[in-house]
Design an enzyme around this catalytic site. Structure first.
Site, PDB file in Angstrom:
ATOM      1  N   PRO A  88     -81.812   3.530 -41.046  1.00 50.74           N
ATOM      2  CA  PRO A  88     -82.719   3.800 -39.922  1.00 50.74           C
ATOM      3  C   PRO A  88     -81.963   3.991 -38.608  1.00 50.74           C
ATOM      4  O   PRO A  88     -82.532   4.448 -37.618  1.00 50.74           O
ATOM      5  CB  PRO A  88     -83.622   2.556 -39.874  1.00 50.74           C
ATOM      6  CG  PRO A  88     -82.955   1.526 -40.694  1.00 50.74           C
ATOM      7  CD  PRO A  88     -82.024   2.209 -41.638  1.00 50.74           C
ATOM      8  N   GLU A 115     -80.858  -6.289 -45.937  1.00 47.62           N
ATOM      9  CA  GLU A 115     -80.705  -6.155 -44.472  1.00 47.62           C
ATOM     10  C   GLU A 115     -79.842  -4.957 -44.108  1.00 47.62           C
ATOM     11  O   GLU A 115     -79.626  -4.679 -42.925  1.00 47.62           O
ATOM     12  CB  GLU A 115     -80.077  -7.427 -43.882  1.00 47.62           C
ATOM     13  CG  GLU A 115     -80.999  -8.622 -43.877  1.00 47.62           C
ATOM     14  CD  GLU A 115     -82.334  -8.354 -43.194  1.00 47.62           C
ATOM     15  OE1 GLU A 115     -82.338  -7.788 -42.090  1.00 47.62           O
ATOM     16  OE2 GLU A 115     -83.369  -8.702 -43.790  1.00 47.62           O
ATOM     17  N   ARG A 153     -84.814  22.740 -51.312  1.00 48.20           N
ATOM     18  CA  ARG A 153     -85.696  23.865 -50.931  1.00 48.20           C
ATOM     19  C   ARG A 153     -84.920  25.003 -50.286  1.00 48.20           C
ATOM     20  O   ARG A 153     -85.357  26.145 -50.295  1.00 48.20           O
ATOM     21  CB  ARG A 153     -86.759  23.397 -49.931  1.00 48.20           C
ATOM     22  CG  ARG A 153     -87.881  22.573 -50.510  1.00 48.20           C
ATOM     23  CD  ARG A 153     -88.837  22.144 -49.406  1.00 48.20           C
ATOM     24  NE  ARG A 153     -89.459  23.282 -48.745  1.00 48.20           N
ATOM     25  CZ  ARG A 153     -90.495  23.959 -49.216  1.00 48.20           C
ATOM     26  NH1 ARG A 153     -91.026  23.592 -50.347  1.00 48.20           N
ATOM     27  NH2 ARG A 153     -90.985  24.983 -48.557  1.00 48.20           N
ATOM     28  N   ASP A 168     -91.810  28.437 -43.455  1.00 49.84           N
ATOM     29  CA  ASP A 168     -92.211  27.045 -43.235  1.00 49.84           C
ATOM     30  C   ASP A 168     -92.091  26.647 -41.778  1.00 49.84           C
ATOM     31  O   ASP A 168     -91.368  27.284 -41.006  1.00 49.84           O
ATOM     32  CB  ASP A 168     -91.293  26.114 -44.041  1.00 49.84           C
ATOM     33  CG  ASP A 168     -91.675  26.035 -45.505  1.00 49.84           C
ATOM     34  OD1 ASP A 168     -92.828  26.357 -45.820  1.00 49.84           O
ATOM     35  OD2 ASP A 168     -90.810  25.658 -46.312  1.00 49.84           O
TER      36      ASP A 168
HETATM   37  N1  SAM Z   1     -81.744  -4.122 -41.027  1.00 48.83           N
HETATM   38  C1  SAM Z   1     -81.754  -2.692 -41.026  1.00 48.83           C
HETATM   39  C2  SAM Z   1     -82.116  -2.165 -39.648  1.00 48.83           C
HETATM   40  O1  SAM Z   1     -83.002  -2.749 -39.025  1.00 48.83           O
HETATM   41  O2  SAM Z   1     -81.543  -1.172 -39.214  1.00 48.83           O
HETATM   42  C3  SAM Z   1     -82.771  -2.143 -42.009  1.00 48.83           C
HETATM   43  C4  SAM Z   1     -82.331  -2.262 -43.416  1.00 48.83           C
HETATM   44  S1  SAM Z   1     -83.520  -1.532 -44.510  1.00 48.83           S
HETATM   45  C5  SAM Z   1     -84.631  -2.844 -44.787  1.00 48.83           C
HETATM   46  C6  SAM Z   1     -82.659  -1.373 -46.021  1.00 48.83           C
HETATM   47  C7  SAM Z   1     -82.121   0.005 -46.318  1.00 48.83           C
HETATM   48  O3  SAM Z   1     -83.200   0.933 -46.389  1.00 48.83           O
HETATM   49  C8  SAM Z   1     -81.167   0.588 -45.322  1.00 48.83           C
HETATM   50  O4  SAM Z   1     -79.851   0.116 -45.513  1.00 48.83           O
HETATM   51  C9  SAM Z   1     -81.294   2.077 -45.579  1.00 48.83           C
HETATM   52  O5  SAM Z   1     -80.446   2.495 -46.634  1.00 48.83           O
HETATM   53  C10 SAM Z   1     -82.739   2.214 -46.005  1.00 48.83           C
HETATM   54  N2  SAM Z   1     -83.607   2.705 -44.927  1.00 48.83           N
HETATM   55  C11 SAM Z   1     -84.596   2.019 -44.320  1.00 48.83           C
HETATM   56  N3  SAM Z   1     -85.217   2.754 -43.414  1.00 48.83           N
HETATM   57  C12 SAM Z   1     -84.633   3.971 -43.427  1.00 48.83           C
HETATM   58  C13 SAM Z   1     -84.832   5.162 -42.695  1.00 48.83           C
HETATM   59  N4  SAM Z   1     -85.745   5.262 -41.751  1.00 48.83           N
HETATM   60  N5  SAM Z   1     -84.050   6.224 -42.983  1.00 48.83           N
HETATM   61  C14 SAM Z   1     -83.096   6.139 -43.924  1.00 48.83           C
HETATM   62  N6  SAM Z   1     -82.853   5.019 -44.648  1.00 48.83           N
HETATM   63  C15 SAM Z   1     -83.603   3.948 -44.408  1.00 48.83           C
END
Ligand code: SAM
Length: 264
Positions: A88, A115, A153, A168
């Site tokens: 994220p 996490e 795509r 698109d």
């Molecule tokens: N503690 C992290 C933070 O707040 O930035 C979030 C970890 S999340 C619960 C677990 C995993 O989900 C991440 O390591 C990532 O690989 C994936 N993930 C969660 N949200 C994502 C997003 N918006 N885009 C891409 N990957 C995501």
């Protein structure tokens, strides 16, 4: 296009490769999804991929060693390719990032969990950190699936009908046909309708039934500009509008400011 997905849940992808575009692209060998179970790169009998965070706090974090081992074993095959950490905290995934990734013949996608992933992966292993939006998922698998679908795509021939990805939303047509592209580049798609021409009293816009291709083209351009201006105005800041599109947009904005006709 080869996608190397590093994940603790390889089975997650079984339905994704069993349906629609990714299934077809894999069958036609336009795409190949190679799943790598992170636990295969551990060195203890419990196949441990995570540990508690230094400094305290809740949850667990992916250890760096298995992730480095997994990606380095792929790199040992000799090829140089982007290594994307789904996170994220990454740069936002957009159609233009999808286009950028689609230029490579191979991509590695690292799916985090818990996490997140030890920061040394982002700092010293991944070449890119990508987020699919400003929200938090429990794992990177859904995000990897989103990236693979959007990138596939764009592989020439993967859609069957080449023109459809060029029409698109967010598309930047590379091969405009005679008469110009269907819409200005980088904006939303025009509204689509199909049969019946009238449903519950709601009629399809008359012009679409007229058979007049030039009028349909003009109507669609207008709706592209109008919808983008109302829903995603920032896209208009970077879209290359020709003078005719600009005039149309000015007219749309003026019309929106005009007071509604008094009720009779
Ligand atoms: N503690 C992290 C933070 O707040 O930035 C979030 C970890 S999340 C619960 C677990 C995993 O989900 C991440 O390591 C990532 O690989 C994936 N993930 C969660 N949200 C994502 C997003 N918006 N885009 C891409 N990957 C995501």
């Amino acid at each position: 296009m080869i996608f190397d997905v590093v994940t603790i849940f390889p089975d997650f992808f079984s339905s994704i490769v069993a349906h629609g575009l990714l299934k077809r692209a894999c069958a036609a060998r336009q795409a190949e999804i190679r799943l790598h179970d992170l636990r295969d790169y551990t060195d203890d009998r419990h196949r441990t991929v995570d540990d508690r965070p230094f400094g305290g706090g809740p949850g667990m974090v992916f250890k760096p060693e298995p992730v480095f081992r997994a990606v380095e074993s792929l790199r040992a095959e000799g090829a140089d390719f982007p290594v994307v950490l789904l996170s994220p905290q990454g740069r936002l995934f957009t159609q233009s990032v999808a286009r950028e990734l689609a230029r490579h013949p191979r991509l590695a996608l690292i799916c985090g969990r818990y996490e997140g992933v030890d920061e040394r992966v982002a700092e010293h292993l991944a070449t890119d950190e990508i987020s699919i939006g400003d929200f938090v998922l429990s794992g990177g698998e859904l995000a990897a699936a989103v990236v693979m679908e959007a990138v596939t795509r764009l592989i020439p021939g993967a859609l069957g009908n080449e023109a459809s990805s060029e029409q698109d939303s967010f598309a930047v047509p590379e091969s405009p046909e005679g008469g110009g592209p269907p819409a200005p580049a980088g904006l939303l798609d025009f509204p689509q309708y199909t049969r019946p021409a009238e449903f519950r009293g709601w009629k399809v816009p008359e012009v679409l039934l007229s058979g007049n291709h030039e009028e349909i083209r003009q109507w669609r351009r207008r709706r592209v500009l109008e919808k983008t201006w109302r829903q995603r105005p920032k896209l208009l800041q970077t879209a290359p509008l020709d003078p005719q599109d600009q005039a149309m947009l000015d007219q749309i904005k003026r019309a929106a400011l005009e007071p509604a006709a008094p009720m009779k």
